[in-house]
Design an enzyme around this catalytic site. Structure first.
Site, PDB file in Angstrom:
ATOM      1  N   GLU A  63      12.395   5.097 -12.377  1.00 19.44           N
ATOM      2  CA  GLU A  63      11.363   4.777 -11.381  1.00 19.44           C
ATOM      3  C   GLU A  63      11.390   3.279 -11.106  1.00 19.44           C
ATOM      4  O   GLU A  63      11.291   2.454 -12.017  1.00 19.44           O
ATOM      5  CB  GLU A  63       9.962   5.211 -11.837  1.00 19.44           C
ATOM      6  CG  GLU A  63       8.948   4.875 -10.734  1.00 19.44           C
ATOM      7  CD  GLU A  63       7.625   5.594 -10.824  1.00 19.44           C
ATOM      8  OE1 GLU A  63       7.500   6.568 -11.589  1.00 19.44           O
ATOM      9  OE2 GLU A  63       6.698   5.156 -10.101  1.00 19.44           O
ATOM     10  N   ASP A 115      13.838  -7.603 -11.744  1.00 22.79           N
ATOM     11  CA  ASP A 115      14.242  -7.149 -10.410  1.00 22.79           C
ATOM     12  C   ASP A 115      15.192  -5.957 -10.564  1.00 22.79           C
ATOM     13  O   ASP A 115      16.222  -6.066 -11.250  1.00 22.79           O
ATOM     14  CB  ASP A 115      14.967  -8.316  -9.713  1.00 22.79           C
ATOM     15  CG  ASP A 115      15.505  -7.963  -8.338  1.00 22.79           C
ATOM     16  OD1 ASP A 115      15.333  -6.809  -7.888  1.00 22.79           O
ATOM     17  OD2 ASP A 115      16.108  -8.851  -7.711  1.00 22.79           O
ATOM     18  N   ASP A 137       6.718  -2.310  -1.820  1.00 20.85           N
ATOM     19  CA  ASP A 137       6.012  -3.290  -0.971  1.00 20.85           C
ATOM     20  C   ASP A 137       6.557  -3.209   0.450  1.00 20.85           C
ATOM     21  O   ASP A 137       7.772  -3.341   0.661  1.00 20.85           O
ATOM     22  CB  ASP A 137       6.216  -4.707  -1.529  1.00 20.85           C
ATOM     23  CG  ASP A 137       5.544  -4.872  -2.887  1.00 20.85           C
ATOM     24  OD1 ASP A 137       4.370  -4.494  -3.023  1.00 20.85           O
ATOM     25  OD2 ASP A 137       6.214  -5.358  -3.820  1.00 20.85           O
ATOM     26  N   LYS A 141       5.898  -7.678   8.263  1.00 23.45           N
ATOM     27  CA  LYS A 141       6.288  -8.679   9.283  1.00 23.45           C
ATOM     28  C   LYS A 141       7.814  -8.709   9.423  1.00 23.45           C
ATOM     29  O   LYS A 141       8.515  -8.705   8.409  1.00 23.45           O
ATOM     30  CB  LYS A 141       5.811 -10.076   8.859  1.00 23.45           C
ATOM     31  CG  LYS A 141       4.315 -10.216   8.896  1.00 23.45           C
ATOM     32  CD  LYS A 141       3.899 -11.625   8.556  1.00 23.45           C
ATOM     33  CE  LYS A 141       2.378 -11.700   8.575  1.00 23.45           C
ATOM     34  NZ  LYS A 141       1.822 -12.633   7.656  1.00 23.45           N
ATOM     35  N   ASP A 173       3.521   4.432   3.084  1.00 22.32           N
ATOM     36  CA  ASP A 173       2.505   4.737   4.095  1.00 22.32           C
ATOM     37  C   ASP A 173       2.544   3.684   5.203  1.00 22.32           C
ATOM     38  O   ASP A 173       1.590   3.554   5.965  1.00 22.32           O
ATOM     39  CB  ASP A 173       1.106   4.892   3.483  1.00 22.32           C
ATOM     40  CG  ASP A 173       0.670   3.674   2.695  1.00 22.32           C
ATOM     41  OD1 ASP A 173       1.249   2.595   2.892  1.00 22.32           O
ATOM     42  OD2 ASP A 173      -0.268   3.813   1.885  1.00 22.32           O
ATOM     43  N   THR A 211       0.286   8.282  -7.180  1.00 26.37           N
ATOM     44  CA  THR A 211       0.402   6.908  -7.672  1.00 26.37           C
ATOM     45  C   THR A 211      -0.888   6.169  -7.291  1.00 26.37           C
ATOM     46  O   THR A 211      -1.632   6.598  -6.412  1.00 26.37           O
ATOM     47  CB  THR A 211       1.612   6.159  -7.066  1.00 26.37           C
ATOM     48  OG1 THR A 211       1.295   5.762  -5.738  1.00 26.37           O
ATOM     49  CG2 THR A 211       2.869   7.009  -7.079  1.00 26.37           C
ATOM     50  N   ARG A 212      -1.082   5.023  -7.936  1.00 22.23           N
ATOM     51  CA  ARG A 212      -2.303   4.254  -7.679  1.00 22.23           C
ATOM     52  C   ARG A 212      -2.330   3.739  -6.235  1.00 22.23           C
ATOM     53  O   ARG A 212      -3.338   3.821  -5.534  1.00 22.23           O
ATOM     54  CB  ARG A 212      -2.349   3.062  -8.644  1.00 22.23           C
ATOM     55  CG  ARG A 212      -3.716   2.410  -8.688  1.00 22.23           C
ATOM     56  CD  ARG A 212      -3.673   1.122  -9.460  1.00 22.23           C
ATOM     57  NE  ARG A 212      -3.503   1.321 -10.900  1.00 22.23           N
ATOM     58  CZ  ARG A 212      -3.450   0.325 -11.775  1.00 22.23           C
ATOM     59  NH1 ARG A 212      -3.548  -0.921 -11.366  1.00 22.23           N
ATOM     60  NH2 ARG A 212      -3.300   0.565 -13.051  1.00 22.23           N
ATOM     61  N   TYR A 213      -1.189   3.249  -5.772  1.00 20.29           N
ATOM     62  CA  TYR A 213      -1.095   2.698  -4.418  1.00 20.29           C
ATOM     63  C   TYR A 213      -1.312   3.802  -3.381  1.00 20.29           C
ATOM     64  O   TYR A 213      -1.982   3.604  -2.359  1.00 20.29           O
ATOM     65  CB  TYR A 213       0.283   2.052  -4.247  1.00 20.29           C
ATOM     66  CG  TYR A 213       0.440   1.257  -2.983  1.00 20.29           C
ATOM     67  CD1 TYR A 213       0.129  -0.095  -2.939  1.00 20.29           C
ATOM     68  CD2 TYR A 213       0.903   1.862  -1.812  1.00 20.29           C
ATOM     69  CE1 TYR A 213       0.277  -0.825  -1.777  1.00 20.29           C
ATOM     70  CE2 TYR A 213       1.050   1.146  -0.644  1.00 20.29           C
ATOM     71  CZ  TYR A 213       0.741  -0.204  -0.639  1.00 20.29           C
ATOM     72  OH  TYR A 213       0.889  -0.920   0.527  1.00 20.29           O
ATOM     73  N   GLU A 214      -0.735   4.972  -3.671  1.00 16.52           N
ATOM     74  CA  GLU A 214      -0.876   6.112  -2.755  1.00 16.52           C
ATOM     75  C   GLU A 214      -2.359   6.494  -2.615  1.00 16.52           C
ATOM     76  O   GLU A 214      -2.860   6.702  -1.510  1.00 16.52           O
ATOM     77  CB  GLU A 214      -0.089   7.290  -3.322  1.00 16.52           C
ATOM     78  CG  GLU A 214      -0.205   8.572  -2.527  1.00 16.52           C
ATOM     79  CD  GLU A 214       0.562   9.711  -3.199  1.00 16.52           C
ATOM     80  OE1 GLU A 214       0.952   9.575  -4.377  1.00 16.52           O
ATOM     81  OE2 GLU A 214       0.743  10.737  -2.533  1.00 16.52           O
TER      82      GLU A 214
HETATM   83  C1  LIG Z   1       3.102  -1.522  -3.514  1.00 18.82           C
HETATM   84  S1  LIG Z   1       3.453  -1.489  -5.217  1.00 18.82           S
HETATM   85  C2  LIG Z   1       3.556   0.238  -5.582  1.00 18.82           C
HETATM   86  C3  LIG Z   1       3.437   0.531  -7.040  1.00 18.82           C
HETATM   87  C4  LIG Z   1       3.527   2.014  -7.434  1.00 18.82           C
HETATM   88  N1  LIG Z   1       4.834   2.564  -7.124  1.00 18.82           N
HETATM   89  C5  LIG Z   1       2.444   2.807  -6.773  1.00 18.82           C
HETATM   90  O1  LIG Z   1       2.766   3.581  -5.845  1.00 18.82           O
HETATM   91  O2  LIG Z   1       1.278   2.650  -7.167  1.00 18.82           O
HETATM   92  C6  LIG Z   1       5.179  -1.989  -5.264  1.00 18.82           C
HETATM   93  C7  LIG Z   1       5.663  -2.320  -6.659  1.00 18.82           C
HETATM   94  O3  LIG Z   1       7.042  -2.695  -6.622  1.00 18.82           O
HETATM   95  C8  LIG Z   1       7.235  -3.748  -7.556  1.00 18.82           C
HETATM   96  N2  LIG Z   1       8.431  -4.524  -7.183  1.00 18.82           N
HETATM   97  C9  LIG Z   1       8.499  -5.528  -6.275  1.00 18.82           C
HETATM   98  N3  LIG Z   1       9.729  -6.046  -6.241  1.00 18.82           N
HETATM   99  C10 LIG Z   1      10.455  -5.352  -7.157  1.00 18.82           C
HETATM  100  C11 LIG Z   1      11.807  -5.448  -7.599  1.00 18.82           C
HETATM  101  N4  LIG Z   1      12.618  -6.368  -7.079  1.00 18.82           N
HETATM  102  N5  LIG Z   1      12.230  -4.596  -8.562  1.00 18.82           N
HETATM  103  C12 LIG Z   1      11.384  -3.672  -9.077  1.00 18.82           C
HETATM  104  N6  LIG Z   1      10.096  -3.531  -8.692  1.00 18.82           N
HETATM  105  C13 LIG Z   1       9.636  -4.366  -7.757  1.00 18.82           C
HETATM  106  C14 LIG Z   1       5.948  -4.569  -7.437  1.00 18.82           C
HETATM  107  O4  LIG Z   1       5.728  -5.409  -8.552  1.00 18.82           O
HETATM  108  C15 LIG Z   1       4.914  -3.480  -7.304  1.00 18.82           C
HETATM  109  O5  LIG Z   1       4.387  -3.065  -8.540  1.00 18.82           O
END
Ligand SMILES: C[S@@+](CC[C@H](N)C(=O)[O-])C[C@H]1O[C@@H](n2cnc3c(N)ncnc32)[C@H](O)[C@@H]1O
Length: 231
Positions: A63, A115, A137, A141, A173, A211-214
């Site tokens: 994941e 990363d 994320d 933009k 989304d 998921t939390r974001y969802e």
């Molecule tokens: C919008 S959040 C969504 C989190 C989770 N998947 C959810 O749906 O609740 C995006 C996540 O991707 C992680 N993320 C950002 N850049 C990343 C990278 N280069 N490698 C791995 N994860 C990354 C962020 O830290 C963040 O926790």
């Protein structure tokens, strides 16, 4: 199999790496568990993934950007014979997943706090059966689109590390990111889109833990798109 391409060393992490201080529970989980489940991205490629676990996993699932780890922890509880790797650079998210691991006494989860592109480049070919990239994320933009985790290069690497018949799950989304994902996936000949019995990509797969974001997006009235591809 060793990957015969240059290994990236540079991290590209655009979001924050830590927000509020860790709670006592999270700090305690970090102190006691991190050395057991934390993996460091190495200079060299990883030759074999099953050695990362104390049992022989049937399959390895990854994941990417697991956020607070709710989805990953639920999957790990539901599938104890699967080895899970979670990759998330956000320290609070990692600590939150460690609390879930502790609560459920999970032995089938390993975590990379970095990363994901560094990790993907070091994975053996055809080593993963499933990859989840849920609500990455969106960087809406135009000038920030290059920060999106889904890029042509990421898809090529995913095609390399997924097994034949492997599954890639993505969700977003953000309508422009959904189109971006679908357009890029169309260009890769290996991936076949699947609906797995659903009418369309807006229908939520029944067995996906939220998921939390969802949850936040649904509460705010956003419409997620759920994409599945098979190699
Ligand atoms: C919008 S959040 C969504 C989190 C989770 N998947 C959810 O749906 O609740 C995006 C996540 O991707 C992680 N993320 C950002 N850049 C990343 C990278 N280069 N490698 C791995 N994860 C990354 C962020 O830290 C963040 O926790």
């Amino acid at each position: 199999m060793i990957l015969n391409r240059p290994l990236p060393q540079q991290r590209y992490i655009w979001g924050r790496r830590q927000s509020r201080p860790l709670t006592d529970k999270q700090r305690q989980a970090m102190d006691t568990l991190w050395h057991q489940v934390g993996l460091t991205v190495l200079e060299n490629p990883l030759p074999e993934l099953s050695y990362l676990f104390s049992f022989l996993p049937q399959e390895i699932w990854l994941e990417v950007g697991f956020g607070g780890g709710e989805h990953l922890a639920t999957q790990a509880v539901l599938h104890p014979t699967i080895g899970f790797i979670g990759c998330e650079p956000f320290v609070n998210g990692v600590a939150s997943l460690l609390v879930h691991i502790q609560k459920h006494s999970l032995t089938n989860v390993r975590i990379v706090k970095d990363d994901v592109r560094l990790l993907l480049a070091r994975l053996p070919a055809h080593s993963l059966s499933r990859v989840f990239i849920l609500f990455p994320d969106p960087w809406p933009k135009n000038r920030h689109h290059k920060r999106r985790i889904i890029q042509e290069g990421t898809i090529k690497t995913l095609a390399h590390v997924l097994k034949n018949g492997g599954l890639l799950y993505m969700a977003t989304d953000d309508p422009s990111y959904a189109r971006w994902m679908q357009d890029l996936m169309k260009q890769h000949p290996l991936f076949v889109p699947l609906l797995e019995g659903r009418k369309n990509v807006y229908e939520r797969p029944k067995d996906w833990p939220l998921t939390r974001y969802e949850q936040k997006g649904l509460f705010q009235g956003r419409t997620p798109v759920y994409l599945t591809y098979k190699t």
